[in-house]
Design an enzyme around this catalytic site. Structure first.
Site, PDB file in Angstrom:
ATOM      1  N   GLU A   1       4.190  -5.287   7.120  1.00 36.48           N
ATOM      2  CA  GLU A   1       3.362  -4.208   7.683  1.00 36.48           C
ATOM      3  C   GLU A   1       3.752  -3.824   9.101  1.00 36.48           C
ATOM      4  OE1 GLU A   1       2.269  -6.545   5.685  1.00 36.48           O
ATOM      5  OE2 GLU A   1       0.663  -5.805   4.394  1.00 36.48           O
TER       6      GLU A   1
ATOM      7  N   ALA B   1       0.848  -1.192   0.000  1.00 36.27           N
ATOM      8  CA  ALA B   1       0.000   0.000   0.000  1.00 36.27           C
ATOM      9  C   ALA B   1       0.881   1.238   0.000  1.00 36.27           C
ATOM     10  CB  ALA B   1      -0.887  -0.023   1.235  1.00 36.27           C
TER      11      ALA B   1
HETATM   12  C1  3H9 Z   1       0.663  -2.286   3.362  1.00 36.11           C
HETATM   13  O1  3H9 Z   1       0.924  -2.781   2.306  1.00 36.11           O
HETATM   14  C2  3H9 Z   1      -0.657  -2.409   4.023  1.00 36.11           C
HETATM   15  C3  3H9 Z   1      -1.551  -3.418   3.391  1.00 36.11           C
HETATM   16  O2  3H9 Z   1      -1.464  -4.649   4.054  1.00 36.11           O
HETATM   17  C4  3H9 Z   1      -3.002  -3.021   3.549  1.00 36.11           C
HETATM   18  C5  3H9 Z   1      -3.525  -1.987   2.744  1.00 36.11           C
HETATM   19  C6  3H9 Z   1      -5.006  -1.830   2.899  1.00 36.11           C
HETATM   20  N1  3H9 Z   1       4.660   3.406  -0.059  1.00 36.11           N
HETATM   21  O3  3H9 Z   1      13.404   1.859  -0.297  1.00 36.11           O
HETATM   22  P1  3H9 Z   1      13.699   2.503  -1.601  1.00 36.11           P
HETATM   23  C7  3H9 Z   1       9.212   4.535  -2.147  1.00 36.11           C
HETATM   24  S1  3H9 Z   1       1.817  -1.354   4.198  1.00 36.11           S
HETATM   25  C8  3H9 Z   1       5.099   4.558  -0.593  1.00 36.11           C
HETATM   26  O4  3H9 Z   1      14.583   3.678  -1.613  1.00 36.11           O
HETATM   27  P2  3H9 Z   1      14.865   0.006  -2.428  1.00 36.11           P
HETATM   28  C9  3H9 Z   1      10.352   5.038  -1.263  1.00 36.11           C
HETATM   29  O5  3H9 Z   1       9.895   6.043  -0.389  1.00 36.11           O
HETATM   30  C10 3H9 Z   1       3.228  -1.355   3.135  1.00 36.11           C
HETATM   31  N2  3H9 Z   1       6.350   4.708  -1.091  1.00 36.11           N
HETATM   32  O6  3H9 Z   1      14.225   1.443  -2.679  1.00 36.11           O
HETATM   33  C11 3H9 Z   1      11.319   5.567  -2.301  1.00 36.11           C
HETATM   34  O7  3H9 Z   1      10.839   6.841  -2.716  1.00 36.11           O
HETATM   35  P3  3H9 Z   1      11.857   8.012  -3.118  1.00 36.11           P
HETATM   36  C12 3H9 Z   1       4.012  -2.597   3.274  1.00 36.11           C
HETATM   37  C13 3H9 Z   1       7.146   3.664  -1.062  1.00 36.11           C
HETATM   38  O8  3H9 Z   1      15.059  -0.578  -3.760  1.00 36.11           O
HETATM   39  C14 3H9 Z   1      11.135   4.587  -3.459  1.00 36.11           C
HETATM   40  O9  3H9 Z   1       9.871   3.959  -3.261  1.00 36.11           O
HETATM   41  N3  3H9 Z   1       5.177  -2.527   2.461  1.00 36.11           N
HETATM   42  C15 3H9 Z   1       6.755   2.437  -0.517  1.00 36.11           C
HETATM   43  O10 3H9 Z   1      16.025   0.113  -1.507  1.00 36.11           O
HETATM   44  C16 3H9 Z   1      12.201   3.527  -3.523  1.00 36.11           C
HETATM   45  O11 3H9 Z   1      12.287   2.885  -2.248  1.00 36.11           O
HETATM   46  C17 3H9 Z   1       6.392  -2.198   2.952  1.00 36.11           C
HETATM   47  O12 3H9 Z   1       6.567  -1.996   4.119  1.00 36.11           O
HETATM   48  C18 3H9 Z   1       5.440   2.331   0.008  1.00 36.11           C
HETATM   49  N4  3H9 Z   1       4.950   1.179   0.537  1.00 36.11           N
HETATM   50  O13 3H9 Z   1      13.770  -0.830  -1.623  1.00 36.11           O
HETATM   51  C19 3H9 Z   1       7.509  -2.146   1.947  1.00 36.11           C
HETATM   52  N5  3H9 Z   1       7.783   1.562  -0.595  1.00 36.11           N
HETATM   53  O14 3H9 Z   1      12.538   7.505  -4.337  1.00 36.11           O
HETATM   54  C20 3H9 Z   1       8.275  -0.877   2.110  1.00 36.11           C
HETATM   55  C21 3H9 Z   1       8.790   2.227  -1.192  1.00 36.11           C
HETATM   56  O15 3H9 Z   1      10.956   9.154  -3.321  1.00 36.11           O
HETATM   57  N6  3H9 Z   1       9.279  -0.698   1.101  1.00 36.11           N
HETATM   58  N7  3H9 Z   1       8.418   3.489  -1.471  1.00 36.11           N
HETATM   59  O16 3H9 Z   1      12.780   8.160  -1.938  1.00 36.11           O
HETATM   60  C22 3H9 Z   1      10.476  -1.307   1.083  1.00 36.11           C
HETATM   61  O17 3H9 Z   1      10.727  -2.196   1.873  1.00 36.11           O
HETATM   62  C23 3H9 Z   1      11.495  -0.878   0.078  1.00 36.11           C
HETATM   63  O18 3H9 Z   1      11.166   0.429  -0.319  1.00 36.11           O
HETATM   64  C24 3H9 Z   1      11.595  -1.763  -1.172  1.00 36.11           C
HETATM   65  C25 3H9 Z   1      12.529  -1.093  -2.219  1.00 36.11           C
HETATM   66  C26 3H9 Z   1      12.162  -3.119  -0.762  1.00 36.11           C
HETATM   67  C27 3H9 Z   1      10.249  -1.944  -1.815  1.00 36.11           C
END
Ligand code: 3H9
Length: 688
Positions: free
Chosen positions: A122, A60
């Site tokens: 999450e 999300a």
């Molecule tokens: C959820 O899913 C709830 C659901 O169960 C229910 C819903 C109803 N949102 O980390 P990076 C952006 S809760 C918004 O530098 P990497 C990040 O800010 C979510 N933005 O790259 C960055 O932006 P910027 C559960 C997001 O390759 C850019 O993407 N999911 C999100 O080192 C690149 O990110 C998580 O907790 C997001 N969810 O790593 C996963 N994710 O370029 C969280 C990323 O402007 N994310 N961005 O600085 C991660 O673990 C890592 O970002 C990921 C990529 C592994 C995906």
């Protein structure tokens, strides 16, 4: 268009496309729902859903979490996929996290690329899965695995996901593999929501609850996730989803989720400022001077990132010690399964040890990690200055010393920066990049590029005694020592801070690092110390008694036989004695009072640091305190926590403490200005 659709030979290809990570916001949800209806209208044979840019979906869109949820909500969209008569296949590359994994689980079938990862992280954002994750995952992988994945938030790789039953197969080209799936076989797969929930297992939940209490004390989301999984087992599928959703929405607006989101985005915002773009030197060969614990850790981090490293030592004994230290790190990494024997050999092959500075000649970067002494460090930098090429960057790992003074004798002081690593340097995430008065953009850019390469969180710091982190730490310890002398014990102080969320209190932590380091600092500062500032002599008495911490078997605690800590009445008596000599009537502080004093002391010091331009923002201080000093992550860092208390309230509390000691508790002018202007610390900018 965040969701694109095309059909070919009755197969629908749906692509999630919201770069860079296909975060699932309202537009993407609408597109996905439309895709379900589109596939049904076209009576397609199947839909293959994948993500653009080599990523399935990172979950999300956490940027939407502060606003009220907008329709269509993800659970409804995923129910539509799960219940559709057109079977969906998730073709997963990159990551499928959170809502991304939930999309995949709502599909009839999941095919993963070998390097892909899937998980429900999450809880690391302070929420629980909110689109069916707590109900679908146990149905697919069983209770044990689901509880582990959801409560830790740790994603798993493709092979593990396949063995657990979360994905059906691992293929190099998941879209092609999804195309090749036999239609009859696909038609036989039961939709996930129709699976039976696993049977309740009271022992498993009891053990998981105990485990969370021990390993993640204070954190709300993992415990709530566990309870939701458990409650869901007794509910019909849709009722379980409704319950999950209600808890997700409740947590999303809670303080822990806000704090963790703040840190998530602050960590990602910590990168080189735009004006440094393109200025960095590419580091292929680096020199580390000093192979002590810190130097060896830095060298290991460097070789792990592919850099060729030369460790320079003064003599044969130094070389032996460096060799031992590196050997210990490699052995520990091997025994923890972090590397295998081949990788260990590869790392070793990139490492050279020498006493000859001429070996440093080809390095683009040198990091001195020698004894904390100005003359020693100046001599080393001077030698490096003479042998390294004129454009190489020289860095010091000093924790406290004046970078400007250190660089001054060099022919080119502009090439000097501080790279302040934290022990163990190959593990701790924080890297303070210290900018001296003359540090060039190129040197700073090289520091940031190195941080990125090493996977560290870079924070720019200005020059002062202790930079950002150690200056706050010094004030924290001073406040702790005052509380101890005036009425408490080290264990009461430690317990109070552990209750706050630290893994250990200031005294136990000091026993680990050694009391002699702080002592050397106090000695160094003695000549310039404000004579009006109260000095608590107990730590000096500890040195006189030879109680230097764990390494001597006793510090603030005793460690009989090298084992666990034991309270030491002799240490408690020291405070009673010193208080008596100083004519202090001791007070019985509650844990709440202890915590308040220690935390307020840090906030006040941090505000001065911000005001002086040593730190660039409150968010940077949050990163330093969490990633370098164990401040509880779920409180969002020191300044985020301060904002949650309210600046006005903090000033009022400091004013009360200032009545006891006007010097130590002098209210930071920055805090006063924020309070007067009604500004939070996150919004405020120092007047410079
Ligand atoms: C959820 O899913 C709830 C659901 O169960 C229910 C819903 C109803 N949102 O980390 P990076 C952006 S809760 C918004 O530098 P990497 C990040 O800010 C979510 N933005 O790259 C960055 O932006 P910027 C559960 C997001 O390759 C850019 O993407 N999911 C999100 O080192 C690149 O990110 C998580 O907790 C997001 N969810 O790593 C996963 N994710 O370029 C969280 C990323 O402007 N994310 N961005 O600085 C991660 O673990 C890592 O970002 C990921 C990529 C592994 C995906």
């Amino acid at each position: 268009m965040q969701v694109t659709m095309r059909s070919e030979n009755h197969i629908g290809y749906v692509t999630l496309s919201n770069p860079p990570v296909n975060a699932i916001g309202q537009v993407l949800r609408m597109g996905l729902l439309e895709a379900v209806r589109w596939a049904e209208r076209g009576r397609l044979d199947r839909v293959i859903v994948s993500g653009a840019g080599g990523v399935f979906a990172a979950g999300a869109d956490a940027k939407e979490f502060d606003a009220a949820p907008q329709e269509p909500h993800l659970p409804e969209v995923l129910n539509a996929i799960d219940e559709s008569f057109v079977p969906w296949i998730a073709a997963i590359e990159g990551v499928a996290l959170g809502g991304g994994a939930e999309i995949a689980m709502a599909c009839r079938m999941r095919i993963m690329a070998p390097g892909a990862r899937i998980g429900l992280p999450e809880v690391t954002l302070g929420v629980i899965p909110g689109a069916g994750g707590t109900a679908r995952l146990p149905r697919l992988v069983g209770l044990q695995k689901a509880v582990e994945m959801i409560t830790t938030g740790k994603p798993i790789g493709a092979q593990e996901a396949c063995s657990a039953g979360l994905v059906h197969t691992v293929e190099d080209d998941p879209i092609e593999a999804a195309f090749l799936v036999n239609s009859e076989a696909l038609g036989c797969i039961v939709p996930t929501w129709e699976y039976h929930a696993p049977a309740h297992d009271a022992d498993l939940f009891r053990m998981a609850r105990e485990n969370l209490q021990a390993k993640m004390p204070g954190q709300e989301a993992p415990v709530r996730a566990l309870a939701v999984i458990e409650a869901g087992l007794a509910l019909p599928f849709h009722a379980a989803l409704a319950h999950e959703r209600q808890v997700f929405l409740e947590l999303k607006t809670g303080s822990q989720s806000k704090a963790l989101r703040h840190l998530f985005f602050a960590q990602r915002a910590a990168k080189a400022p735009a004006h440094l773009k393109g200025a960095a030197l590419e580091v292929q060969h680096a020199v580390v001077v000093g192979g002590g614990t810190m130097g060896a850790g830095i060298a290991y981090a460097l070789v792990s990132s592919g850099v060729q490293v030369t460790i320079l030592e003064a003599d044969a004994d130094g070389l032996k010690r460096a060799e031992d230290n590196i050997g210990k790190i490699i052995a520990a990494s091997l025994s923890r399964g972090m590397i295998d024997a081949a990788r260990a050999a590869d790392l070793r092959s990139r490492l050279t040890l020498s006493t000859e500075y001429s070996q440093a000649a080809t390095a683009q970067l040198a990091i001195e990690a020698a004894f904390e002494d100005m003359a020693v460090k100046q001599e080393i930098l001077g030698k490096l200055d003479a042998v390294l090429s004129a454009d190489a960057v020289l860095a010091t790992n000093t924790s406290y010393l004046d970078l400007n003074e250190m660089a001054a004798p060099l022919m080119d002081p502009t090439r000097v920066i501080g790279l302040h690593f934290f022990a163990p340097a190959h593990i701790m995430k924080l890297l303070e990049i210290v900018q001296g008065a003359q540090s060039s953009d190129r040197a700073m850019a090289t520091g940031y590029a190195l941080a990125k390469r090493l996977g560290k969180v870079p924070v720019r710091a200005g020059v002062c005694d202790g930079f950002i982190g150690n200056r706050i730490l010094a004030r924290y310890r001073e406040a702790a020592d005052t509380v101890f002398m005036d009425g408490s014990t080290p264990w009461e102080v430690d317990d109070a801070m552990v209750e706050f969320g630290y893994a250990m209190g200031p005294y136990e932590a000091q026993d680990l690092s050694g009391l002699d380091i702080a002592y050397a600092n106090r000695q160094r500062q003695a000549a310039t110390r404000d004579p009006n500032r109260r000095y608590v002599p107990i730590a000096d008495r500890m040195i006189e008694l030879g109680k230097l911490g764990r390494k001597t078997g006793a510090g603030w605690y005793r460690y009989p036989g090298g084992g666990g800590k034991v309270e030491d009445p002799i240490v408690a008596d020291l405070a009673i004695e010193e208080a008596h000599f100083s004519g202090i009537t001791r007070t019985d502080y509650s844990s709440q009072e202890i915590r308040q004093r220690l935390v307020l002391a840090m906030i006040n010091e941090a505000a001065d640091i911000l005001d002086a331009g040593i730190a660039q923002s409150a968010g940077d201080i949050d990163l330093v305190t969490v990633f370098g000093y164990g401040f509880p992550r779920w409180r969002g860092g020191l300044m985020h926590y301060a904002d949650s208390l309210g600046v006005e309230k903090i000033v009022a509390q400091l004013e009360i403490l200032a009545q006891e000691d006007t010097v130590a508790w002098k209210v930071s002018p920055f805090l006063r200005r924020c309070a007067d202007a009604g500004q939070s610390l996150a919004e405020a900018r120092p007047m410079r």
